[in-house]
Design an enzyme around this catalytic site. Structure first.
Site, PDB file in Angstrom:
ATOM      1  N   GLU A 216       0.870  -1.179   0.000  1.00 54.83           N
ATOM      2  CA  GLU A 216       0.000   0.000   0.000  1.00 54.83           C
ATOM      3  C   GLU A 216       0.900   1.221   0.000  1.00 54.83           C
ATOM      4  OE1 GLU A 216      -3.001  -0.236  -0.575  1.00 54.83           O
ATOM      5  OE2 GLU A 216      -3.376  -2.349  -0.147  1.00 54.83           O
ATOM      6  N   CYS A 251      -2.018   9.124   2.347  1.00 53.78           N
ATOM      7  CA  CYS A 251      -1.672   8.596   1.025  1.00 53.78           C
ATOM      8  C   CYS A 251      -2.769   8.841   0.000  1.00 53.78           C
ATOM      9  CB  CYS A 251      -1.356   7.109   1.119  1.00 53.78           C
ATOM     10  SG  CYS A 251      -2.669   6.138   1.896  1.00 53.78           S
TER      11      CYS A 251
END
Length: 484
Positions: A216, A251
């Site tokens: 991720e 993110c």
């Protein structure tokens, strides 16, 4: 566990966990449910401690900690508990004529002993949410929290043993030496949340043992803004998506906006009004804005701001306080393409606005870059929405909002290309930590002679007919027509 933790201790720990796993301790629904209930109880009973740790690490407010971390973990636990029995059931699937009579199913097997290496920006959520999936799937787990959020990492080491079975779930604190020692071991899966540079290190280490990985990562998440929008609503959703929760240290936070030159002045004005409404005239003093996580990241962000190529492009914000590690929400307009801030993921409270003559240029700009973890579009134009969804490649996207795609447990969360690989959340977490084992079951009847030697022309004709679904050819072959 952390100080003095080396490869030998890591190997010993993994062996202990594998012994527990092979003994079947993690396999039952009852064990899995007990661990998930323990985590849900931990959120309730340790809320004050968790909130204090998040404030120490990032100066998060109580409301932001609850909204973006604690409530998300609690909902993930409850959702998984509600669905777990259904997920664990074997999935019956059709069989084919070649195996008739038979039955077939897909079993979800736990992988074994898995490693979760989490990130510092949402240190509670991004640690526990993958662990929920790993436990739900029946694995033994090692959690390596980020050393960049030391208060939360220390908290995990202290409180997780109170709520989880330590023969199957462990916490390892530390930094590069400890992570390196962990990566030398053979795992059945690794989930890493962080940046692409470390992601490559994790993947390289995993390759030595053929260990599958979920990465991720991040990227520069674009927001395409059409003039055909409810500007007041769009501004609120962009502002909270960029600066809410973690002051841009996320993110999937918007990294840059693309809009037309003619619409940019209205958008900038609306964003500035919204920022002042949310965070006041002096945002450095706002209790609702997180600080920058540490001095290294503060220096990294100020370096982006102080680049001579961005001089004169700041239209809002820019204030900073090195002592308190705070940087105000900052908007920069039409920064040069060759500036550092246009090339690197920002991961902070700086938002770029790029103007184009026509929105099509925005599509071209997005598709010319690496695939981001998230992409956003604001418009009332359904044709434009359809084009965006069809032509923009990203880990995920939201239309007329930001961030909320992350909160839906029915949607996978994961990247593509440079923004990562694999996905989790909800059943996708269960699946990512499971092996889908195929099982075909037959009795001792239903023998078909053409399966066995000697192979003849007749057998081949029957088989060809079965494969093509030509029943007439099968019947003719069985009665021996045409006769040779």
């Amino acid at each position: 566990m952390g100080e003095g933790f080396d490869a030998a201790r890591a190997a010993e720990m993994v062996a202990e966990l594998r012994e527990s796993f092979m003994a079947g301790k993690t396999r039952s629904f009852e064990w899995r449910a007990a661990q998930l209930k323990g985590l849900a109880r931990m959120v309730d009973e340790k809320e004050a401690d968790i909130t204090a740790a998040l404030h120490d690490d990032l100066a998060k407010s109580q409301m932001e900690s609850f909204l973006s971390e604690l409530s998300m973990v609690k909902m993930s636990c409850l959702f998984t508990l509600k669905e777990l029995k259904r997920w664990m059931k074997p999935e019956k699937v059709p069989t084919s004529a070649t195996s008739f009579p038979s039955s077939a199913k897909i079993m979800s097997d736990p992988l074994g002993v898995v490693l979760v290496i989490s990130a510092w920006n949402y240190p509670f959520l991004l640690s526990i949410d993958p662990v929920i999936g790993a436990i739900a799937a029946g694995n033994a787990v090692v959690l390596k929290p980020s050393e960049v959020a030391p208060a939360t990492s220390s908290l995990f080491a202290r409180i997780l043993p109170e709520y989880l079975d330590t023969s199957c779930v462990r916490v390892v604190e530390g930094s590069i030496p400890e992570t390196t020692a962990l990566l030398e071991q053979k795992w059945d899966k690794i989930l890493y949340t962080g940046n692409a540079r470390v992601g490559r290190i994790v993947m390289t280490a995993a390759a030595k043992h053929l260990t599958p990985v979920v990465l991720e990562l991040g990227g520069k998440c674009p927001v395409l803004v059409d003039s055909n929008v409810d500007l007041k609503v769009a501004s609120k959703r962009i502002v909270v998506g960029k600066w809410g929760g973690n002051n841009g240290q996320a993110c999937i936070a918007p990294d840059y906006i693309i809009t037309t030159k003619s619409f940019a002045p209205q958008l900038v004005d609306s964003l500035i009004i919204t920022l002042e409404k949310f965070y006041g005239k002096n945002p450095l003093e706002s209790a609702d804005l997180s600080r920058i996580v540490n001095s290294n990241h503060f220096s990294r962000l100020t370096k982006l701001l102080d680049d001579e190529k961005v001089s004169g492009t700041i239209v809002c914000g820019g204030q900073r306080n090195e002592k308190s590690l705070r940087i105000a929400p900052t908007i920069l307009l039409d920064v040069p393409d060759d500036s550092l801030i246009m090339k690197e993921e920002i991961f902070g409270p700086l938002l770029l606005i790029v103007t184009v003559n026509e929105l099509q240029e925005g599509f071209d700009l997005i598709t010319s870059k690496s695939k981001p973890l998230a992409a956003y579009l604001f418009t009332k134009d359904k044709k434009l929405e359809h084009k965006f969804v069809k032509t923009v490649f990203a880990g995920g996207m939201a239309i007329n909002d930001t961030i909320l795609q992350f909160t839906n447990p029915h949607l996978p969360f994961g990247g593509v290309g440079e923004s990562g690989m694999g996905a989790y959340h909800g059943k996708f977490s269960f699946d990512t930590f499971s092996h889908k084992k195929s099982v075909l079951s037959r009795g001792f009847g239903g023998e078909v002679s053409m399966r066995y030697p000697p192979y003849t022309t007749k057998k081949q004709r029957i088989l060809r007919g079965l494969i093509t679904g030509n029943i007439i050819a099968v019947i003719l072959a069985l009665i021996g027509w045409p006769r040779n």
